[in-house]
Write a protein that holds these residues in place. Structure first.
Motif, PDB file in Angstrom:
ATOM      1  N   LEU A   3     -43.634 -69.478  91.052  1.00 34.65           N
ATOM      2  CA  LEU A   3     -45.008 -70.316  90.781  1.00 34.65           C
ATOM      3  C   LEU A   3     -46.084 -69.932  91.818  1.00 34.65           C
ATOM      4  O   LEU A   3     -45.757 -69.506  92.955  1.00 34.65           O
ATOM      5  N   SER A   4     -47.197 -70.007  91.069  1.00 31.84           N
ATOM      6  CA  SER A   4     -48.524 -70.048  92.319  1.00 31.84           C
ATOM      7  C   SER A   4     -49.217 -71.341  91.964  1.00 31.84           C
ATOM      8  O   SER A   4     -49.629 -71.678  90.926  1.00 31.84           O
ATOM      9  N   VAL A   5     -49.219 -72.320  93.108  1.00 31.20           N
ATOM     10  CA  VAL A   5     -49.813 -73.450  92.902  1.00 31.20           C
ATOM     11  C   VAL A   5     -50.962 -73.684  93.945  1.00 31.20           C
ATOM     12  O   VAL A   5     -50.632 -73.230  95.274  1.00 31.20           O
ATOM     13  N   VAL A   6     -52.001 -74.340  93.712  1.00 30.02           N
ATOM     14  CA  VAL A   6     -53.137 -74.243  94.283  1.00 30.02           C
ATOM     15  C   VAL A   6     -53.057 -76.248  94.729  1.00 30.02           C
ATOM     16  O   VAL A   6     -53.080 -76.908  93.976  1.00 30.02           O
ATOM     17  N   LEU A   7     -53.206 -76.440  96.239  1.00 26.45           N
ATOM     18  CA  LEU A   7     -53.007 -77.888  96.588  1.00 26.45           C
ATOM     19  C   LEU A   7     -54.458 -78.082  97.307  1.00 26.45           C
ATOM     20  O   LEU A   7     -54.826 -77.345  98.227  1.00 26.45           O
ATOM     21  N   ALA A   8     -54.950 -79.113  96.712  1.00 22.78           N
ATOM     22  CA  ALA A   8     -56.303 -79.556  97.453  1.00 22.78           C
ATOM     23  C   ALA A   8     -56.283 -80.989  97.795  1.00 22.78           C
ATOM     24  O   ALA A   8     -55.826 -82.119  97.194  1.00 22.78           O
ATOM     25  N   GLY A   9     -56.736 -81.332  99.099  1.00 22.95           N
ATOM     26  CA  GLY A   9     -56.833 -82.394  99.955  1.00 22.95           C
ATOM     27  C   GLY A   9     -56.978 -82.269 101.348  1.00 22.95           C
ATOM     28  O   GLY A   9     -56.678 -81.299 101.965  1.00 22.95           O
ATOM     29  N   GLY A  10     -57.544 -83.061 101.905  1.00 23.31           N
ATOM     30  CA  GLY A  10     -57.828 -83.085 103.255  1.00 23.31           C
ATOM     31  C   GLY A  10     -58.919 -84.228 103.662  1.00 23.31           C
ATOM     32  O   GLY A  10     -59.487 -85.037 102.929  1.00 23.31           O
ATOM     33  N   GLY A  11     -59.209 -84.016 104.959  1.00 28.50           N
ATOM     34  CA  GLY A  11     -60.072 -84.980 105.587  1.00 28.50           C
ATOM     35  C   GLY A  11     -59.350 -86.059 106.644  1.00 28.50           C
ATOM     36  O   GLY A  11     -59.898 -86.374 107.249  1.00 28.50           O
ATOM     37  N   SER A  12     -58.214 -86.566 106.156  1.00 29.42           N
ATOM     38  CA  SER A  12     -57.580 -87.300 107.036  1.00 29.42           C
ATOM     39  C   SER A  12     -55.898 -86.994 106.830  1.00 29.42           C
ATOM     40  O   SER A  12     -55.657 -86.258 105.684  1.00 29.42           O
ATOM     41  N   THR A  13     -55.352 -87.638 107.745  1.00 30.64           N
ATOM     42  CA  THR A  13     -53.662 -87.400 107.603  1.00 30.64           C
ATOM     43  C   THR A  13     -53.165 -87.569 106.373  1.00 30.64           C
ATOM     44  O   THR A  13     -52.134 -87.413 105.698  1.00 30.64           O
ATOM     45  N   GLY A  14     -53.653 -89.130 105.847  1.00 28.02           N
ATOM     46  CA  GLY A  14     -53.309 -89.412 104.604  1.00 28.02           C
ATOM     47  C   GLY A  14     -53.119 -88.708 103.370  1.00 28.02           C
ATOM     48  O   GLY A  14     -52.438 -88.792 102.476  1.00 28.02           O
ATOM     49  N   HIS A  15     -54.282 -87.534 103.451  1.00 29.16           N
ATOM     50  CA  HIS A  15     -54.213 -86.578 102.335  1.00 29.16           C
ATOM     51  C   HIS A  15     -53.519 -85.212 102.804  1.00 29.16           C
ATOM     52  O   HIS A  15     -52.714 -84.822 101.943  1.00 29.16           O
ATOM     53  N   VAL A  16     -53.685 -84.962 103.976  1.00 29.25           N
ATOM     54  CA  VAL A  16     -52.588 -83.834 104.280  1.00 29.25           C
ATOM     55  C   VAL A  16     -51.277 -83.859 104.524  1.00 29.25           C
ATOM     56  O   VAL A  16     -50.628 -82.891 103.824  1.00 29.25           O
ATOM     57  N   ALA A  17     -50.718 -84.845 104.956  1.00 30.33           N
ATOM     58  CA  ALA A  17     -49.343 -85.041 105.045  1.00 30.33           C
ATOM     59  C   ALA A  17     -48.450 -85.031 103.660  1.00 30.33           C
ATOM     60  O   ALA A  17     -47.466 -84.101 103.614  1.00 30.33           O
TER      61      ALA A  17
END
Length: 374
Positions: A3-17
């Motif tokens: 698979l090739s998957v793009v993951l989007a999220g950030g700004g805080s640990t709650g999104h990145v973790a």
């Protein structure tokens, strides 16, 4: 074929973790999987994603103004630029699916994926969803939420993707090591107090003032204060012979050791915190952050209803509350055990695997639809 998957999220640990927990899970399933993470240059993800060994593509930060302002007039241009950057990263990665976790980068990621015809998977951490995920959920039937009752269309409760260090924690087996790591004594009830990476001044003040009552009752305390913060009244305090220890540290790299040492927790109610505490089977007194849109209270309410914790308003978290409500619980081993059992039954330990299943389902069904239409 991997698979090739793009993951989007950030700004805080709650999104990145959770993003990194899902990436690790997909890699465990298939070491050849191609993971590309989208984030902003300013967010924690710009450091944490490369440190974890995953390719990182920068998307311009697009805050969504909540009221009329000069930023509102610039929004269309900024959004077009961010969507173009996200689409370019998806095409470069030959992405087969896009998974969004909320935050500034998820909105352009969802719009780019929709433009390219890629399946979208949404993961919402909080009981009250944010703007980006409310938008993303309109584009897809693949919507995962952490807590029951989260108001998103087609939502399925899959839990929170968490670090393996937490989901595989053997608290009983690690307890002696955890106590020793912090200089705590075996055989004593241990209370863990923490307010997240930044600490919580309310907890620092309250437990500093309640310290004599806790120690007099034989309860030892491990208190994570937050960087640059201290427990009120602890500095210079004399420890009496035979008195339990009150250990204060600014930050912990090994929360697993702290959880293993603890019998109960007092903490904020961020989504990751609630999920970690229930996953390891600890009873908790949740003190929701009194600012924001109230999501922390909503995060904690289901586990409290299930019997795995208490809720106390920030303003009510006082030394009097500690003495009158918390201390009687701490010295009641039967009630603590019952709450721990309820917390463990509520917790979802395989949120990463469940979300990975949903991603694979989205890719498979998109592929079937393409073949059927050709």
């Amino acid at each position: 074929m991997s698979l090739s998957v793009v993951l989007a999220g950030g700004g805080s640990t709650g999104h990145v973790a959770p993003l990194l927990a899902l990436a690790d899970c997909l890699r465990r399933r298939d070491p050849g999987v191609r993971i590309t993470a989208l984030g902003t240059a300013e967010g924690l993800e710009a450091r944490l994603v490369p440190e974890a060994g995953y390719p990182f593509a920068v998307v311009p930060r697009v805050p969504l103004p909540r009221r009329p302002s000069a930023d509102l007039g610039r929004l269309p241009f900024r959004l077009r630029s961010a969507v173009a950057a996200a689409a370019h990263a998806m095409e470069e990665a030959q992405a087969q699916a896009v998974v969004g976790f909320g935050g500034y980068v998820s909105t352009p990621a969802y719009l780019a994926a929709r433009r390219l015809g890629l399946p979208i998977v949404v993961h919402e951490q909080n009981a009250r969803p944010g703007l980006a995920n409310r938008l993303g959920a309109r584009f897809t039937p693949y919507v995962a939420v952490t807590f029951p009752g989260t108001p998103l269309r087609a939502a399925r409760v899959l839990g929170m993707p968490l670090r393996r260090q937490i989901t595989t924690l053997d608290r009983a087996g690690l307890r002696d090591g955890g106590l020793a790591a912090f200089g705590l004594e075996p055989g004593r009830t241990t209370l863990l107090v923490f307010g997240g990476s930044l600490g919580a001044q309310r907890l620092n003040v309250t437990f500093g003032e309640a310290r004599p009552a806790l120690l007099a009752a034989g309860v030892q305390v491990l208190h994570v204060t937050g960087r640059g913060k201290t427990v009120e009244g602890l500095e210079g305090a004399m420890r009496l012979p035979g008195e339990p220890r009150y250990v204060a540290v600014e930050y912990l790299d090994r929360m697993d050791l702290a959880y293993a040492a603890a019998d109960m927790v007092v903490c904020r109610a961020g989504a990751s915190t609630v999920c970690e505490v229930t996953t390891v089977g600890l009873p908790a007194a949740y003190v929701p952050l009194p600012v924001g849109n109230g999501e922390q209270r909503l995060n904690a309410e289901p586990v409290v209803r299930a019997g795995g914790g208490l809720l106390v308003d920030d303003a009510q978290c006082t030394p009097t509350w500690v003495r009158d409500r918390l201390l009687p619980l701490l010295v009641d081993s039967g009630e603590l055990a019952a709450m721990a059992k309820a917390a463990a039954e509520f917790g979802i330990t395989d949120g990463d695997e469940r979300l990975a299943d949903l991603v694979e389902q989205a890719v498979a069904e998109a592929g079937s639809a393409r073949r059927a239409s050709s």
